[in-house]
Design an enzyme around this catalytic site. Sequence first.
Site, mmCIF file in Angstrom:
data_model
loop_
_atom_site.group_PDB
_atom_site.id
_atom_site.type_symbol
_atom_site.label_atom_id
_atom_site.label_comp_id
_atom_site.label_asym_id
_atom_site.label_seq_id
_atom_site.Cartn_x
_atom_site.Cartn_y
_atom_site.Cartn_z
ATOM 1 N N ASP A 33 1.248 -7.680 2.325
ATOM 2 C CA ASP A 33 1.369 -6.239 2.068
ATOM 3 C C ASP A 33 2.834 -5.844 1.884
ATOM 4 O OD1 ASP A 33 0.964 -3.544 1.850
ATOM 5 O OD2 ASP A 33 -0.295 -3.359 3.636
ATOM 6 N N HIS A 89 0.823 -1.218 0.000
ATOM 7 C CA HIS A 89 0.000 0.000 0.000
ATOM 8 C C HIS A 89 0.854 1.262 0.000
ATOM 9 C CE1 HIS A 89 0.284 -0.108 4.545
ATOM 10 N NE2 HIS A 89 0.227 1.195 4.391
ATOM 11 N N SER A 94 3.943 2.214 8.454
ATOM 12 C CA SER A 94 3.744 1.238 7.382
ATOM 13 C C SER A 94 5.043 1.041 6.616
ATOM 14 C CB SER A 94 2.656 1.721 6.423
ATOM 15 O OG SER A 94 1.406 1.725 7.046
#
Length: 710
Positions: free
Chosen positions: A221, A84, A645
């Site tokens: 991810d 992402h 992230s």
Amino acid sequence: MKKLIVSLFLVAGISAAQADEGMWMLGNLNKKTRNTMKEMGLNLPANKLYNPNKTSLTDAVVSFGGFCSGVVVSEDGLVFTNHHCGFSAIQQHSTVEHNYLDNGFAAPSHEYELPNPELYVRFLVKTENVTKRILKDVNDTTDEKERSAIIDSLKYVIQEEVYKKDSTLVAIVDTYYGGNEFWLSVYQDYNDVRLVFAPPSSVGKFGWDTDNWIWPRHTGDFSVFRIYAGKDNKPANYSPDNVPYRPKHYSPISLKGYNEGSFCMTLGYPGTTDRYLSSFGIEDRMYTLNQALIDVRGVKQTIWKKAMDADPDIRIKYASKYDESSNYWKNSIGTNKSILELGILDKKREMEAALLRWIQQTPAERDKLLHLLSSLELNYKAARETNRAMYYMSEAFMNSPEIILLSLEILNFDYEADKKDMTASLRKILEKYENMNPEIDKTVFLAMIKEYRNQVDTIYLPDFYSTIATEFQGNDEAFVDSLYSNTKLDTPLGLRLFADSDSEYSIIEDPIVGIAIDILAKVFEMNQTSMEATTNIARDERLYNAAVRRMYADKNFYPDANSTMRLSFGTVRGYTPFDGGTYDYYTTAAGILEKAKAHYGDRDFRIQPELAELLSSNNFGRYADKNGDMSVCFISDNDITGGNSGSAMFNDKGELLGLAFDGNWEAMSSNYRYEPTLQRCIGVDVRYMLFIIEKYGKATHLINELKIMD
């Protein structure tokens, strides 16, 4: 008095940091924190974590694009980050014919790696405490506006000093502890970053919105990029002549995995937390910022999603912006929910009652701070409705109709820039046009006009609402149709006209630009209305922060996250979110197949037949866990927030275990309070990443670059 201090300590919560709580500054790790890490299992000395004079673990960790984190994993500058985090870059290279979002991407060699002009990575060079220098000309009697001006000017001076010594460095003086401390961070940026590998979204986004922020998770991810540099290994803008960057340090990768209780540390660039914010501030965020995100983005995303589901081309063009918008839309919903369910406000108010008693019983504090809490309460109330309207304005008009965003960029366009910079700026704006559909944007604009009117008092309506009422007899749709029929900014040709000095086209006369000017005028007016209260709030929150730290002077405080590099540490462990429910600390490939079957027909859980076959084979080779399963995700009690992230999750030896990519739904209020029994950091297991790269992506050449510890 001693008894009072002890009771305050127990109530406060924020100061009694758990061993696994905190986002610690690597340049300011005190002895207590270092000892705690050793006791929990760390097998590295502190100077191997961060050392501005020698190679250390931090040399492998990057800020990825300024919005995520990443880790260098090869001597040729290979970087692992989240899918992402790379989503926008993957989307920009995707077309209906070459849909890298759906099908994934693997560059067979360096010459096929895809450049991303807007992307950069940032390495930390060093940090330095500059608090004394910043605060030398201010004191308790300095006016707050004057204080801010003095601090800003000194920040600039310090930053310029670094730049004059070495123009390749970036210097930023950041604020800590609510404006009570200041640290200089010096960085080196590399601007040539190329896409190397991306799994299909059925791996990288498996579960999409449904599973976002939810455990158990089965999302792979991750994505892979490479840093390029000039032939001297120094930063250089994109050029075909650039070569892979040779890092000072790159992370080895562990295939040994983890057990429950294994030491785990996370290094990255967390965005912002507000652990020391007053209860009045938290309540205000719920009512203003969070609620605006929930209401406005919910409307906008419904329109986008309908269009994306109907057209594959629109789905590609809007995928990245939908993903970015929905992430914090759901986050805001969960945050408000958790604040209420976990009693965050009540806990904070208990602490504030104790703080007030301490102030009243401490003469030096009483003389200065007796009215601190009442001042906070009054000023938040004074600013609330205006600030609420500004958040709704920002979301409805400055973050929704893309044509308004483009108009605002055009109004700020630097017409005096040199030709090279002007061309680059034009290119950036044109790229936004490429992904904007005027019909969808018009539908969004119409919905935003209605939503904003429904949410705020009439005194906060920009002037164009009067135009709707008078010239269009209150017909919102007719007004929007007229705007989009008469503007020249909904096509790339219109954009070129505004930049053409020989053109007769006047940008100021364009109706959309007129709307943008109306919006800016109303924002300025609202800012003026709330300025005094907002200034007082900033002062009082700073004093509040300092008072809490003085009250617990012997305690180990970590500063709130502020997008600078931080270390968090803890252990791999499951949790019990509700009575009778226990979650394990990892998930496996079997769960992917189970979810795909349970959600059959749901695009968000669709996986390619070849992926299903690969996962069903149970032939995971050296990437399998001890029991033969393929671990996909795992959780630890490491302290993280947005911006983390892509952060590297290391074991006790500094070897890579995986990448952090999410928090958990039950502790969405973690920006305001750490809940040790509930808060978890969700990471993707590096072994699953390597399995997908090698077995699904057939990119064995990338595996051969890595330093893998069996």
